[in-house]
Design an enzyme around this catalytic site. Structure first.
Site, short mmCIF file in Angstrom:
data_model
loop_
_atom_site.label_atom_id
_atom_site.label_comp_id
_atom_site.label_asym_id
_atom_site.label_seq_id
_atom_site.Cartn_x
_atom_site.Cartn_y
_atom_site.Cartn_z
N CYS A 2 0.84 -1.20 0.00
CA CYS A 2 0.00 0.00 0.00
C CYS A 2 0.87 1.25 0.00
O CYS A 2 2.00 1.22 0.49
CB CYS A 2 -0.87 0.03 1.25
SG CYS A 2 -1.80 -1.47 1.52
N ARG A 27 4.25 0.09 -6.64
CA ARG A 27 4.33 -0.73 -5.43
C ARG A 27 3.33 -1.89 -5.47
O ARG A 27 3.45 -2.83 -4.70
CB ARG A 27 4.04 0.13 -4.20
CG ARG A 27 5.08 1.20 -3.97
CD ARG A 27 4.62 2.16 -2.89
NE ARG A 27 4.53 1.50 -1.60
CZ ARG A 27 5.47 1.53 -0.67
NH1 ARG A 27 6.57 2.18 -0.89
NH2 ARG A 27 5.29 0.92 0.48
N TRP A 78 -3.38 -2.46 -1.34
CA TRP A 78 -3.11 -3.83 -1.81
C TRP A 78 -3.83 -4.73 -0.82
O TRP A 78 -3.45 -4.84 0.35
CB TRP A 78 -1.60 -4.08 -1.80
CG TRP A 78 -1.18 -5.37 -2.42
CD1 TRP A 78 -0.98 -5.62 -3.74
CD2 TRP A 78 -0.87 -6.59 -1.75
NE1 TRP A 78 -0.57 -6.92 -3.92
CE2 TRP A 78 -0.50 -7.54 -2.71
CE3 TRP A 78 -0.88 -6.98 -0.40
CZ2 TRP A 78 -0.14 -8.85 -2.40
CZ3 TRP A 78 -0.52 -8.28 -0.08
CH2 TRP A 78 -0.15 -9.20 -1.08
N ASN A 104 -1.28 1.90 6.30
CA ASN A 104 -0.47 0.79 5.75
C ASN A 104 -0.11 -0.12 6.92
O ASN A 104 0.18 0.37 8.01
CB ASN A 104 0.84 1.30 5.16
CG ASN A 104 0.66 1.94 3.81
OD1 ASN A 104 -0.46 2.01 3.30
ND2 ASN A 104 1.75 2.39 3.23
N GLY A 105 -0.04 -1.42 6.66
CA GLY A 105 0.32 -2.35 7.73
C GLY A 105 -0.86 -3.25 8.07
O GLY A 105 -1.82 -3.33 7.29
N GLU A 485 17.53 -16.91 -9.95
CA GLU A 485 17.09 -15.55 -10.23
C GLU A 485 16.43 -15.46 -11.62
O GLU A 485 15.42 -14.78 -11.79
CB GLU A 485 18.29 -14.59 -10.11
CG GLU A 485 18.02 -13.15 -10.47
CD GLU A 485 16.93 -12.49 -9.64
OE1 GLU A 485 16.48 -13.05 -8.63
OE2 GLU A 485 16.48 -11.40 -10.05
N LYS A 489 12.65 -14.19 -12.26
CA LYS A 489 12.30 -13.09 -13.19
C LYS A 489 11.22 -13.56 -14.16
O LYS A 489 10.25 -12.88 -14.39
CB LYS A 489 13.51 -12.65 -14.01
CG LYS A 489 14.53 -11.73 -13.44
CD LYS A 489 14.10 -10.40 -12.92
CE LYS A 489 13.42 -10.46 -11.58
NZ LYS A 489 14.16 -10.27 -10.40
N GLU A 492 7.69 -14.19 -12.49
CA GLU A 492 6.94 -13.06 -11.94
C GLU A 492 6.40 -12.12 -13.02
O GLU A 492 5.35 -11.52 -12.82
CB GLU A 492 7.71 -12.30 -10.86
CG GLU A 492 8.89 -11.51 -11.30
CD GLU A 492 9.59 -10.81 -10.14
OE1 GLU A 492 8.95 -10.43 -9.16
OE2 GLU A 492 10.82 -10.64 -10.24
N HIS A 508 17.09 -35.65 -9.85
CA HIS A 508 16.55 -36.16 -8.58
C HIS A 508 15.05 -35.90 -8.50
O HIS A 508 14.48 -35.91 -7.39
CB HIS A 508 17.29 -35.50 -7.41
CG HIS A 508 18.74 -35.87 -7.38
ND1 HIS A 508 19.17 -37.11 -6.94
CD2 HIS A 508 19.84 -35.22 -7.80
CE1 HIS A 508 20.50 -37.18 -7.05
NE2 HIS A 508 20.93 -36.03 -7.59
N LYS A 607 5.85 -4.26 -4.78
CA LYS A 607 7.28 -3.98 -4.86
C LYS A 607 7.95 -4.20 -3.51
O LYS A 607 9.06 -4.70 -3.44
CB LYS A 607 7.48 -2.53 -5.32
CG LYS A 607 8.93 -2.10 -5.44
CD LYS A 607 9.65 -2.87 -6.53
CE LYS A 607 11.12 -2.51 -6.64
NZ LYS A 607 11.86 -3.56 -7.36
#
Ligand code: M6R
Length: 612
Positions: A2, A27, A78, A104-105, A485, A489, A492, A508, A607
């Site tokens: 948020c 964000r 969010w 926020n939170g 990584e 990428k 997402e 395996h 974000k």
């Protein structure tokens, strides 16, 4: 997650608020709203969906406060508690309609608070935890807003960054924080408040950061700060060094593209003045480690989440290999809850672009509590992790707006390599090897430029695979974290299911999933273990999976027999992590673009993850 913005000044508040919200779109959010206060009257406009929709509603609003006010607040939500609809969007009004708040939170005891309020006939209308807090503030009000906020916050468990206004005191805005960042920008005849510096940078560079349990009261006379006992406190005014243009997309199609191409400059900033070629070492004064302190370190623990954790893994390998200090990387949420064994001889490096990630912050607190030496490796100056660790190294990569981290990753790796160099030179690394590593690190920007120059060639490869639904990335040594990584990428931003594995791990289990429409991205650079990874890639081919071979320049023959190739500069293994990661960023980007994905704001992602 948020975003919060507040304004008190001499300009039209609603315009500044909506513009600030637009700057925080990156964000991640799913609804937004603004509240303005003018002539003792509150006006609120909310919209589920994008800021564009909110802007249209604000522009069309007949409400006097929205049209006239020079005081107000805005929020991008969010969703955590309750779906993203207008009722659950912020700002939230209390039942009387006289108090308004953005938050926020997470208010963890919101059900308890709602039940307590219900006994006094106060009913919440939304599904959110946040509404409970504004109702509680209204309930505590006895003629002074900041005192009511103080009283209410004493009853709250959880995290918050809040802005509150009431029409009973029409010339006042109250901000408070615990666990969710709040920065106050001090402009000429105006004050801006935000959860994210990018929202206020166009207006001012002078900023004060609230600490946990701080409260700020903003009036026409300026900003007064208090603690939760209502004792006056002061916070230093610092200058934000980010360029306002860095938070704009410019001519690029996406922030991610802009940020990938900004990597050579970002890495130059990250290493500038930090390499001492004469002594073959790194100068990281922010670490505040004397040679004696450094020599006493028994173990290095690197903690972080997501991309930052992947960069930390490159650091883990470099520290062990070069400095001979046992090093481990750990997911921050795991570290914070599993009662880790940490001693005063342990150096804990918390790695976080935003410096606000909830799990990494909690892990920092746990490590400090257990007496470790804790250093931060953050990008955002003044962020909570940077401040709470009190020592560390800033990335100086500039604002990273795209949700998919790119320039932060490559700068994190550059800084981790410099940390490894510094620790190594204090121990067993001879000067000539240190000099060699300095030169390798210095070359990073140029190596990245070479990869970026191949963007069009990588695009051609990307378009061939854009219709796939699964992909595997494999690598060894320093390229194992790069494989992880690369997969992160791709998944997402393109929504292709992608996994990064150690090349040896494939057989395996995951090899069972391979078929002709499951591409393998094999990191076959010229580094130790290459021959074995080639063998693993061949095993994939034998199962009809197409292989994209990433190979070193001059060693193109390695790609023969595989389906496609991407060539990266030939360089030592620890250095190779950076240009190889950039090639995978470009691959992910072009695949996502070919799939018409919302690259900068992928679905469900934020974000900065400031809640657990
Ligand atoms: O701000 P941080 O570096 O602490 O963020 C950690 C992760 O949330 C972040 O790296 C995330 O994985 C990125 N979206 C990856 O691109």
């Amino acid at each position: 997650m948020c975003g919060i913005i507040g304004y008190f000044g001499k300009r039209k508040a609603s315009e500044i608020l909506v513009d600030g919200l637009r700057r925080m779109e990156y964000r991640g959010y799913d609804s937004a709203g603004v509240a303005c206060l003018h002539d003792g009257v509150l006006g609120v406009v909310k919209n589920p969906g994008k800021i564009k929709g909110l802007r249209e509603k604000v522009d069309a609003s007949e409400l006097a406060p929205i049209r006239e006010a020079m005081l107000g607040m805005g929020h991008t939500r969010w969703a955590t508690h309750g779906e993203p609809n207008e009722m659950n969007a912020h700002p939230h009004l209390d039942a009387s309609g006289h108090f308004v708040m953005v938050h926020n939170g997470i208010i963890e005891n919101y059900k308890e608070i709602k039940a307590g309020l219900a006994q006094h006939g106060i009913t919440c209308v939304s599904d959110t935890d946040s509404e409970a807090l504004v109702q509680l503030i209204a309930y505590c009000y006895q003629g002074n807003l900041e005192k009511a906020v103080t009283e209410a916050l004493k009853k709250v468990k959880g995290t918050y960054g809040i802005l509150v206004m009431t029409d009973h005191e029409p010339e006042k805005l109250v901000a408070a924080r615990c666990g969710s960042p709040i920065v106050i920008g001090l402009g000429k005849d105006e004050t801006l408040i935000a959860s994210d510096a990018s929202a206020i940078i166009p207006h001012t560079r002078d900023a004060m950061y609230l600490e946990d349990y701080d409260m700020a009261v903003i009036t026409a006379d300026g900003v007064q700060m208090f603690d939760l006992q209502h004792a006056p406190i002061s916070r230093e005014v610092t200058e934000m060094d980010w360029d306002a243009g860095a938070a704009e997309k410019g001519d690029y199609a996406h922030f991610m593209l802009k940020e990938m191409f900004a990597q050579p400059a970002a890495i130059r900033n990250a290493i500038r003045g930090r390499l001492d070629l004469t002594m073959g070492t790194a100068l990281l004064s922010g670490l505040d480690l004397s040679p004696r302190d450094a020599a006493q370190i028994n173990r290095v623990l690197v903690i972080g989440c997501g991309t930052s954790m992947n960069a930390g893994m490159v650091g883990e390998y470099a520290i062990e290999e070069m400095a001979g200090i046992p090093a481990e990387v750990e997911q921050a949420a795991e570290f914070r809850y599993r009662n880790p064994i940490v001693s005063p001889q342990d150096l804990v490096i918390a790695i976080s672009q935003s410096g606000e990630t909830a799990d990494t912050l909690a892990a920092v607190r746990e490590a400090k509590h257990k007496g470790a030496i804790v250093a931060g490796l953050c990008n955002v100056v003044g962020s909570t992790i940077a401040r709470e660790t009190g020592r560390g190294v800033y990335l100086h990569a500039g604002p990273e707006i795209g949700v998919a981290s790119t320039k932060a990753f490559t700068c994190q790796v550059a800084v981790m390599l410099m940390m490894a160099l510094k620790l190594a030179r204090g121990r067993r690394m001879p000067r000539h090897e240190g000099e060699e590593l300095c030169r390798g690190i210095e070359r990073l920007p140029e190596l990245v430029e070479k990869v970026l120059a191949q963007s069009d060639a990588i695009k051609i490869v990307a378009e061939k695979y854009a219709d796939k639904e699964n992909a595997f990335f494999i690598g060894r040594g320093y390229l194992f974290p790069v494989a992880m990584e690369g997969a992160l990428k791709l998944k997402e931003i393109s929504y292709i299911h992608a996994e990064g594995y150690h090349a040896a791990e494939l057989k395996h289990g995951p090899i069972a999933l391979l078929q002709e429409n499951t591409p393998i991205i094999a990191l076959l650079n010229n580094i130790p273990g290459k021959e074995k990874t080639i063998g693993n890639a061949e095993e994939c081919k034998a199962r009809k999976a197409p292989v994209i071979a990433v190979v070193s320049e001059g060693d193109e023959a390695t790609a023969e027999g595989f389906d496609d190739r991407i060539v990266v500069p030939d360089c030592p293994p620890c250095i190779a992590a950076v240009p190889t990661a950039v090639a995978l960023q470009l691959l992910a980007y072009h695949i996502a673009a070919a799939r018409s994905c919302e690259i900068d704001q992928p679905r469900n992602l934020a974000k900065s993850v400031t809640v657990e």
